[in-house]
Write a protein that holds these residues in place. Structure first.
Motif, mmCIF file in Angstrom:
data_model
loop_
_atom_site.group_PDB
_atom_site.id
_atom_site.type_symbol
_atom_site.label_atom_id
_atom_site.label_comp_id
_atom_site.label_asym_id
_atom_site.label_seq_id
_atom_site.Cartn_x
_atom_site.Cartn_y
_atom_site.Cartn_z
ATOM 1 N N ARG A 185 0.814 -1.209 0.000
ATOM 2 C CA ARG A 185 0.000 0.000 0.000
ATOM 3 C C ARG A 185 0.853 1.267 0.000
ATOM 4 N N GLN A 186 0.344 2.287 -0.680
ATOM 5 C CA GLN A 186 0.948 3.608 -0.549
ATOM 6 C C GLN A 186 0.788 4.096 0.894
ATOM 7 N N PRO A 187 1.835 4.650 1.510
ATOM 8 C CA PRO A 187 1.682 5.221 2.849
ATOM 9 C C PRO A 187 1.017 6.599 2.832
ATOM 10 N N ALA A 188 0.960 7.212 1.654
ATOM 11 C CA ALA A 188 0.316 8.510 1.466
ATOM 12 C C ALA A 188 -0.016 8.627 -0.017
ATOM 13 N N PRO A 189 -0.963 9.482 -0.385
ATOM 14 C CA PRO A 189 -1.327 9.603 -1.802
ATOM 15 C C PRO A 189 -0.121 9.889 -2.682
ATOM 16 N N THR A 190 -0.073 9.194 -3.814
ATOM 17 C CA THR A 190 0.944 9.316 -4.877
ATOM 18 C C THR A 190 2.305 8.741 -4.492
ATOM 19 N N ARG A 191 2.490 8.249 -3.298
ATOM 20 C CA ARG A 191 3.792 7.740 -2.861
ATOM 21 C C ARG A 191 3.879 6.234 -3.133
ATOM 22 N N TRP A 192 4.460 5.895 -4.293
ATOM 23 C CA TRP A 192 4.551 4.497 -4.700
ATOM 24 C C TRP A 192 5.827 3.821 -4.228
ATOM 25 N N ASP A 193 6.868 4.595 -3.889
ATOM 26 C CA ASP A 193 8.183 4.000 -3.659
ATOM 27 C C ASP A 193 8.158 2.915 -2.576
ATOM 28 N N GLU A 194 7.500 3.199 -1.463
ATOM 29 C CA GLU A 194 7.457 2.220 -0.371
ATOM 30 C C GLU A 194 6.717 0.960 -0.788
ATOM 31 N N ALA A 195 5.611 1.133 -1.491
ATOM 32 C CA ALA A 195 4.843 -0.031 -1.951
ATOM 33 C C ALA A 195 5.667 -0.879 -2.915
ATOM 34 N N ILE A 196 6.393 -0.219 -3.802
ATOM 35 C CA ILE A 196 7.198 -0.949 -4.784
ATOM 36 C C ILE A 196 8.339 -1.692 -4.094
ATOM 37 N N ARG A 197 8.964 -1.058 -3.104
ATOM 38 C CA ARG A 197 10.027 -1.752 -2.366
ATOM 39 C C ARG A 197 9.480 -3.002 -1.678
ATOM 40 N N GLY A 198 8.266 -2.905 -1.135
ATOM 41 C CA GLY A 198 7.654 -4.070 -0.514
ATOM 42 C C GLY A 198 7.392 -5.179 -1.514
ATOM 43 N N ALA A 199 6.981 -4.805 -2.722
ATOM 44 C CA ALA A 199 6.730 -5.812 -3.758
ATOM 45 C C ALA A 199 8.039 -6.468 -4.200
ATOM 46 N N VAL A 200 9.105 -5.684 -4.299
ATOM 47 C CA VAL A 200 10.414 -6.248 -4.642
ATOM 48 C C VAL A 200 10.833 -7.273 -3.588
ATOM 49 N N ALA A 201 10.649 -6.928 -2.311
ATOM 50 C CA ALA A 201 11.001 -7.855 -1.237
ATOM 51 C C ALA A 201 10.177 -9.129 -1.316
ATOM 52 N N ALA A 202 8.892 -8.994 -1.663
ATOM 53 C CA ALA A 202 8.033 -10.182 -1.788
ATOM 54 C C ALA A 202 8.517 -11.080 -2.917
ATOM 55 N N VAL A 203 8.935 -10.478 -4.016
ATOM 56 C CA VAL A 203 9.401 -11.259 -5.164
ATOM 57 C C VAL A 203 10.727 -11.929 -4.872
ATOM 58 N N THR A 204 11.672 -11.181 -4.346
ATOM 59 C CA THR A 204 13.001 -11.741 -4.122
ATOM 60 C C THR A 204 13.019 -12.720 -2.956
ATOM 61 N N GLY A 205 12.038 -12.612 -2.082
ATOM 62 C CA GLY A 205 11.963 -13.546 -0.968
ATOM 63 C C GLY A 205 11.239 -14.824 -1.291
ATOM 64 N N SER A 206 10.641 -14.916 -2.462
ATOM 65 C CA SER A 206 9.887 -16.114 -2.833
ATOM 66 C C SER A 206 10.791 -17.105 -3.560
ATOM 67 N N LYS A 207 10.400 -18.360 -3.520
ATOM 68 C CA LYS A 207 11.170 -19.403 -4.183
ATOM 69 C C LYS A 207 10.802 -19.452 -5.665
ATOM 70 N N PHE A 208 11.761 -19.865 -6.470
ATOM 71 C CA PHE A 208 11.461 -20.108 -7.877
ATOM 72 C C PHE A 208 12.274 -21.294 -8.352
ATOM 73 N N ARG A 209 11.835 -21.862 -9.452
ATOM 74 C CA ARG A 209 12.492 -23.062 -9.961
ATOM 75 C C ARG A 209 13.768 -22.672 -10.695
ATOM 76 N N ALA A 210 14.878 -23.186 -10.235
ATOM 77 C CA ALA A 210 16.148 -22.831 -10.847
ATOM 78 C C ALA A 210 16.239 -23.267 -12.306
ATOM 79 N N SER A 211 15.419 -24.231 -12.680
ATOM 80 C CA SER A 211 15.420 -24.656 -14.075
ATOM 81 C C SER A 211 14.829 -23.611 -14.988
ATOM 82 N N GLY A 212 14.123 -22.661 -14.395
ATOM 83 C CA GLY A 212 13.498 -21.624 -15.207
ATOM 84 C C GLY A 212 12.211 -22.069 -15.854
ATOM 85 N N ARG A 213 11.737 -23.260 -15.511
ATOM 86 C CA ARG A 213 10.493 -23.760 -16.088
ATOM 87 C C ARG A 213 9.549 -24.160 -14.991
ATOM 88 N N PRO A 214 8.586 -23.274 -14.625
ATOM 89 C CA PRO A 214 7.640 -23.622 -13.568
ATOM 90 C C PRO A 214 6.837 -24.863 -13.927
#
Length: 403
Positions: free
Chosen positions: A371-400
């Protein structure tokens, strides 16, 4: 004729639409102080306070407007938005039905269609069993709403075995991909005679849904196997092996009433561009799709937008991704309904379905909210999404998995 001079109530709404919420609130409060009997003033102030996420105060304003003008639908509908956002769903669903009386909203079923099937026979469904007649359920709102509320179809079918779903051609692949094989029509002339009808978006209210009784997403929402095979081959040829696959959608339909707040530009997602061992997959459609051609970043980006001819293709691609990052649009619902790991970027004042202050959602277990912490402020939300992506597992083969 003298030039028009906007009132404080008018200025409240003008500034709200411009995103100048502090000024909107000042004019709104002045308007109701000068004329506390003006329902429009309370209504506009309630809108501004909702956008400021002062939800309790917004609800109080809309209640005041409803008391002053109980016949006007706008305050009822905005009251519903505030009640639903704050988890007060019993009253919220009742007020939500006022949307049918808003200016410009067409009837759920055209009068001519009711004439075909007999005005006295076809009636709005009240949620009670209909063992013999046919029930027509209409996918009445946006694509995301249709996906979200499709989970109620088995509950309706248990009460009305003769069930027909009326939906757009765009939604047909999704409805057909659901289990139970519901009959569908995409044109009114295809509809059989029906005894009762209801909006798909009215089913949560008809079933008395509370935040703790939301039905689970329907299991088994998957793309056609043949289409999956084609996209597996296509993606394996396009995407580097051993890389995390992250789907991106950064903008919704420009015609959406809240698009200015919910959509962003591809450039705002720059923190994703530097991710190592990651390939970005654009699922973006519409005018914003052109931004993919101007992309520049370390992580490769593959633009699939031109090749996604329908939601059937989108479903097939989603099944091959490790994570999805998107704004509040139909892909968020589709990925969530398919059980795909998904990070949704939300504006400061979100749509009611995402509730308040949560990083998860009761509607989709695999979705995280940023979520945006204030109107128009996307940076914090985007950082949270990056953390969610990089913290998730993925198949090293590159083929889900194809499952």
């Amino acid at each position: 004729m003298p030039p028009w001079t906007p009132s404080d109530s008018d200025l409240c709404e003008i500034h709200r639409r411009e995103g100048r919420l502090d000024e909107a609130a000042v004019h709104g409060r002045r308007a109701v102080t000068l004329d506390p009997a003006d329902a429009a003033g309370w209504y506009n102030l309630g809108l501004a306070l909702y956008d400021r996420l002062e939800v309790a105060a917004s609800i109080a304003c809309e209640r005041r407007a409803v008391r002053l003008r109980p016949d006007v639908p706008g305050p009822h509908f905005e009251l519903a938005e505030g009640l639903l956002l704050s988890g007060q769903w019993e009253e919220g669903w009742r007020e939500y039905e006022w949307r049918w009386r808003l200016p410009g909203v067409p009837p759920l079923v055209p009068p001519a269609v009711l004439e075909w099937h007999g005005r006295t026979a076809a009636r709005p469904w009240d949620g009670r069993p209909l063992p013999d007649g046919t029930l027509l359920l209409v996918a009445d709102q946006g694509f995301g709403d249709t996906i979200q509320f499709a989970r109620y179809l088995p509950m309706a079918a248990a009460l009305c075995p003769n069930l027909v779903v009326a939906c757009s051609l765009d939604m047909l692949p999704v409805i057909r991909a659901l289990p139970y094989g519901h009959r569908t029509v995409t044109a009114w002339e295809e509809a059989p005679p029906f005894a009762a009808y209801a909006a798909l978006s009215s089913l949560p209210g008809l079933f008395g849904t509370r935040p703790d009784t939301i039905p689970a997403p329907l299991p088994g929402l998957r793309a056609e196997p043949e289409r999956v095979e084609r996209w597996v081959e296509r993606l394996d040829g396009l995407l580097p092996r051993g890389y995390r696959r992250v789907g991106l959608v950064w903008a919704g339909r420009p015609t959406h009433g809240n698009d200015r707040n919910r959509s962003l530009t591809l450039a705002r997602l720059a923190p994703f561009f530097a991710l190592e061992k990651t390939v970005l997959v654009s699922l973006q459609k519409g005018p914003a799709q052109a931004e993919a051609a101007r992309y520049y970043g370390a992580a490769p980006l593959v633009d699939l937008g031109p090749e996604l001819e329908s939601f059937a293709d989108t479903m097939a691609v989603l099944g091959q991704l490790d994570h999805v990052v998107c704004v509040d649009t139909a892909v968020a619902h589709l990925a969530g309904a398919m059980g795909r790991p998904t990070a949704v970027l939300l504006p400061y004042a979100p749509d009611w379905r995402w509730l308040l202050g949560r990083s998860d959602t009761l509607w989709y277990p695999t979705v995280t909210l940023h979520r945006q912490p204030a109107p128009t402020r996307w940076d914090e939300a985007i950082r949270g999404a990056v953390a969610a992506v990089t913290g998730s597992k993925f198949r090293a083969s590159g083929r889900p998995s194809r499952r």
